[in-house]
Design an enzyme around this catalytic site. Structure first.
Site, PDB file in Angstrom:
ATOM      1  CB  THR A   1      -0.887  -0.014   1.264  1.00 27.26           C
ATOM      2  OG1 THR A   1      -1.417   1.284   1.479  1.00 27.26           O
ATOM      3  CG2 THR A   1      -0.112  -0.389   2.512  1.00 27.26           C
ATOM      4  CG  ASP A   2      -1.081   4.967  -1.045  1.00 31.04           C
ATOM      5  OD1 ASP A   2      -1.666   4.293  -0.157  1.00 31.04           O
ATOM      6  OD2 ASP A   2      -1.659   5.854  -1.704  1.00 31.04           O
ATOM      7  CD  GLU A   3      -3.539   3.193   4.056  1.00 28.73           C
ATOM      8  OE1 GLU A   3      -3.531   3.028   5.287  1.00 28.73           O
ATOM      9  OE2 GLU A   3      -4.521   2.936   3.343  1.00 28.73           O
ATOM     10  CE1 TYR A  38      -3.336  -3.024   5.343  1.00 27.95           C
ATOM     11  CE2 TYR A  38      -3.264  -0.671   4.898  1.00 27.95           C
ATOM     12  CZ  TYR A  38      -3.319  -1.975   4.442  1.00 27.95           C
ATOM     13  OH  TYR A  38      -3.344  -2.225   3.093  1.00 27.95           O
ATOM     14  CE  LYS A  67       0.069  -4.902   2.648  1.00 30.41           C
ATOM     15  NZ  LYS A  67      -0.280  -6.240   2.082  1.00 30.41           N
TER      16      LYS A  67
HETATM   17  N1  LIG Z   1      -8.033  -2.160  -1.066  1.00 29.31           N
HETATM   18  C1  LIG Z   1      -7.106  -1.213  -1.206  1.00 29.31           C
HETATM   19  O1  LIG Z   1      -7.435  -0.046  -1.401  1.00 29.31           O
HETATM   20  C2  LIG Z   1      -5.642  -1.565  -1.152  1.00 29.31           C
HETATM   21  C3  LIG Z   1      -4.705  -0.586  -1.532  1.00 29.31           C
HETATM   22  C4  LIG Z   1      -3.355  -0.918  -1.506  1.00 29.31           C
HETATM   23  C5  LIG Z   1      -2.956  -2.175  -1.142  1.00 29.31           C
HETATM   24  N2  LIG Z   1      -3.875  -3.106  -0.757  1.00 29.31           N
HETATM   25  C6  LIG Z   1      -3.399  -4.439  -0.387  1.00 29.31           C
HETATM   26  O2  LIG Z   1      -3.944  -5.350  -1.332  1.00 29.31           O
HETATM   27  C7  LIG Z   1      -4.228  -6.589  -0.699  1.00 29.31           C
HETATM   28  C8  LIG Z   1      -5.690  -6.943  -0.894  1.00 29.31           C
HETATM   29  O3  LIG Z   1      -6.491  -5.905  -0.352  1.00 29.31           O
HETATM   30  P1  LIG Z   1      -8.070  -6.043  -0.332  1.00 29.31           P
HETATM   31  O4  LIG Z   1      -8.627  -4.694  -0.232  1.00 29.31           O
HETATM   32  O5  LIG Z   1      -8.501  -6.940  -1.423  1.00 29.31           O
HETATM   33  O6  LIG Z   1      -8.271  -6.774   1.069  1.00 29.31           O
HETATM   34  P2  LIG Z   1      -9.472  -7.664   1.573  1.00 29.31           P
HETATM   35  O7  LIG Z   1      -9.514  -7.484   3.050  1.00 29.31           O
HETATM   36  O8  LIG Z   1     -10.702  -7.425   0.776  1.00 29.31           O
HETATM   37  O9  LIG Z   1      -8.999  -9.160   1.238  1.00 29.31           O
HETATM   38  C9  LIG Z   1      -7.979  -9.794   1.975  1.00 29.31           C
HETATM   39  C10 LIG Z   1      -8.124 -11.289   1.740  1.00 29.31           C
HETATM   40  O10 LIG Z   1      -7.053 -11.965   2.435  1.00 29.31           O
HETATM   41  C11 LIG Z   1      -7.603 -13.100   3.074  1.00 29.31           C
HETATM   42  N3  LIG Z   1      -6.741 -13.445   4.218  1.00 29.31           N
HETATM   43  C12 LIG Z   1      -6.584 -12.750   5.376  1.00 29.31           C
HETATM   44  N4  LIG Z   1      -5.689 -13.372   6.162  1.00 29.31           N
HETATM   45  C13 LIG Z   1      -5.268 -14.473   5.485  1.00 29.31           C
HETATM   46  C14 LIG Z   1      -4.334 -15.506   5.768  1.00 29.31           C
HETATM   47  N5  LIG Z   1      -3.651 -15.537   6.928  1.00 29.31           N
HETATM   48  N6  LIG Z   1      -4.129 -16.471   4.844  1.00 29.31           N
HETATM   49  C15 LIG Z   1      -4.836 -16.460   3.670  1.00 29.31           C
HETATM   50  N7  LIG Z   1      -5.739 -15.513   3.362  1.00 29.31           N
HETATM   51  C16 LIG Z   1      -5.945 -14.520   4.256  1.00 29.31           C
HETATM   52  C17 LIG Z   1      -9.006 -12.688   3.489  1.00 29.31           C
HETATM   53  O11 LIG Z   1      -9.836 -13.805   3.715  1.00 29.31           O
HETATM   54  C18 LIG Z   1      -9.431 -11.871   2.257  1.00 29.31           C
HETATM   55  O12 LIG Z   1     -10.011 -12.683   1.274  1.00 29.31           O
HETATM   56  C19 LIG Z   1      -3.825  -6.425   0.762  1.00 29.31           C
HETATM   57  O13 LIG Z   1      -2.521  -6.952   0.901  1.00 29.31           O
HETATM   58  C20 LIG Z   1      -3.833  -4.925   0.983  1.00 29.31           C
HETATM   59  O14 LIG Z   1      -2.913  -4.564   1.982  1.00 29.31           O
HETATM   60  C21 LIG Z   1      -5.212  -2.831  -0.759  1.00 29.31           C
END
Ligand SMILES: NC(=O)c1ccc[n+]([C@@H]2O[C@H](COP(=O)([O-])OP(=O)(O)OC[C@H]3O[C@@H](n4cnc5c(N)ncnc54)[C@H](O)[C@@H]3O)[C@@H](O)[C@H]2O)c1
Length: 349
Positions: free
Chosen positions: A137-139, A162, A166
């Site tokens: 993430t950019d965070e 969080y 990350k």
């Molecule tokens: N959504 C955003 O805006 C955003 C932006 C930048 C980065 N990210 C990163 O992208 C990734 C996905 O984000 P998202 O928004 O889809 O999140 P999300 O919370 O919708 O999905 C996360 C998924 O990971 C699974 N999970 C959690 N713990 C687990 C484990 N120990 N083993 C296996 N599966 C596990 C959950 O069941 C879920 O399906 C994350 O790594 C997040 O940090 C998200």
């Protein structure tokens, strides 16, 4: 990556993961193995259309389960692993940081450890073609100053538990690359929006509250800025990074849609008023609420490296994408009910 590659996607039942799994299955004849713990944030119903696809397998499991990860790598012999599995909600990280360290730092370390063992026994040509892509993430860069945009050189300054968890995962990725030579690429994405995002997050929460005529709690003065990217554009960017012959070690992903939370919520109200045509003025539902602890004021990214080194360009404009997202939530009450049924009593957004 060949036409018939096998890709492991962790967290594939989540928001970005479920979009990416669909996109991977649309590439030639790729096979996809999804590993997902199916926490409250991961749902089978987000993968409904691809659950019976013979080129896709959903494995319910934890990325921190070394034996499971090793067995899946051995059985499927993937050409790439895309790691998205994470605890992803900032407010939950403030309420309970240790789970974030467990999943996002330790889980990432265990996954990288098993991926390294697998990679080490590949033939040289296979080793060179293999990719491990860590989605972050950019965070991790903290709060941007006015007019500042984060890029690949920005220093780490995580402010929430969080973001810290990350960043820890990213440090392991760098260490595995430096120590063992594992080809890991990190992608720091800005805030995603689009269909199938969990209703605890800002945009879906505001859509569902506003549609139901409920109050729209906006943190503080509402002038915190986020740089919004449609989830399909994020998935396209990840695939472009995966395809790059000689990728850089890090790419930031963003579409230059830096907007205040208040403006985004106002747009949601306007689109709902328009789509529902019931003569209501939903902006009246907006209410300021006590600010989030340690709330980052601004995120903004410059995706110049990604645009210059790959063919990627965002395709979905913010307002059009947001209007379609509002429509998607209105048209998919079954998905909302199923996902909300599993929601623990969590914080606001
Ligand atoms: N959504 C955003 O805006 C955003 C932006 C930048 C980065 N990210 C990163 O992208 C990734 C996905 O984000 P998202 O928004 O889809 O999140 P999300 O919370 O919708 O999905 C996360 C998924 O990971 C699974 N999970 C959690 N713990 C687990 C484990 N120990 N083993 C296996 N599966 C596990 C959950 O069941 C879920 O399906 C994350 O790594 C997040 O940090 C998200």
């Amino acid at each position: 990556m060949n036409q018939d590659s096998t890709v492991i996607v962790t967290g594939g039942a989540g928001f970005i993961g479920s979009t990416l799994v669909r996109q991977c299955l649309a590439v030639g004849s790729w096979s996809v193995v999804t590993i997902d713990k199916l926490t409250y944030a991961g749902n089978r119903c987000s993968l409904t259309e691809v659950l019976d696809n013979p080129r896709h397998e959903l494995v319910e499991g934890d990325v921190a389960d070394a034996a499971l990860v090793a067995e899946l790598l051995k059985r499927h012999r993937p050409q790439a692993v895309i790691h998205l599995a994470a605890e992803s909600h900032v407010d939950r990280s403030i309420a309970g940081p240790p789970q974030f360290a467990t999943t996002n730092a330790l889980g990432t370390c265990v996954l990288l450890d098993e991926v390294t063992r697998y990679w080490q026994q590949l033939k040289e040509a296979e080793q060179q073609a293999f990719r491990c892509l860590l989605v972050s993430t950019d965070e991790v860069f903290g709060s941007a100053n006015p007019d500042e945009s984060f890029d690949e050189q920005s220093p780490f300054a995580p402010n929430s538990p969080y973001a810290a968890s990350k960043a820890a995962g990213e440090h392991f990725a760098r260490a595995f690359s430096q120590t063992y030579g594992l080809p890991v690429v990190v992608a720091n994405s800005s805030n995603n929006f689009g269909p199938r995002q969990h209703p605890e997050k800002l945009i879906p929460k505001m859509i569902l509250h506003a549609a139901a005529g409920q109050s729209l709690p906006v943190y503080g003065d509402g002038l915190h800025q986020r740089d919004w990217l449609h989830v399909e554009d994020c998935g396209d960017a990840l695939l472009e990074i995966l395809r790059a012959k000689k990728p850089s070690s890090r790419y930031v992903i963003g579409a230059e849609n830096c907007l205040t939370n208040l403006h985004v919520v106002e747009l949601i109200c306007d689109f709902l008023d328009e789509l529902l045509g019931d003569g209501k003025n939903r902006r009246k539902l907006i209410a300021s609420t006590v600010d989030r602890l340690g709330h980052d004021r601004r995120y903004a990214v410059d995706a110049g490296r990604l645009r210059s080194e790959t063919h990627w360009l965002p395709k979905i404009g913010f307002e059009g994408g947001l209007r379609e997202t509002v429509r998607w939530y209105l048209e998919n009450p079954g998905w909302v009910a199923e996902v909300s049924r599993r929601e623990e009593s969590g914080p606001s957004y």
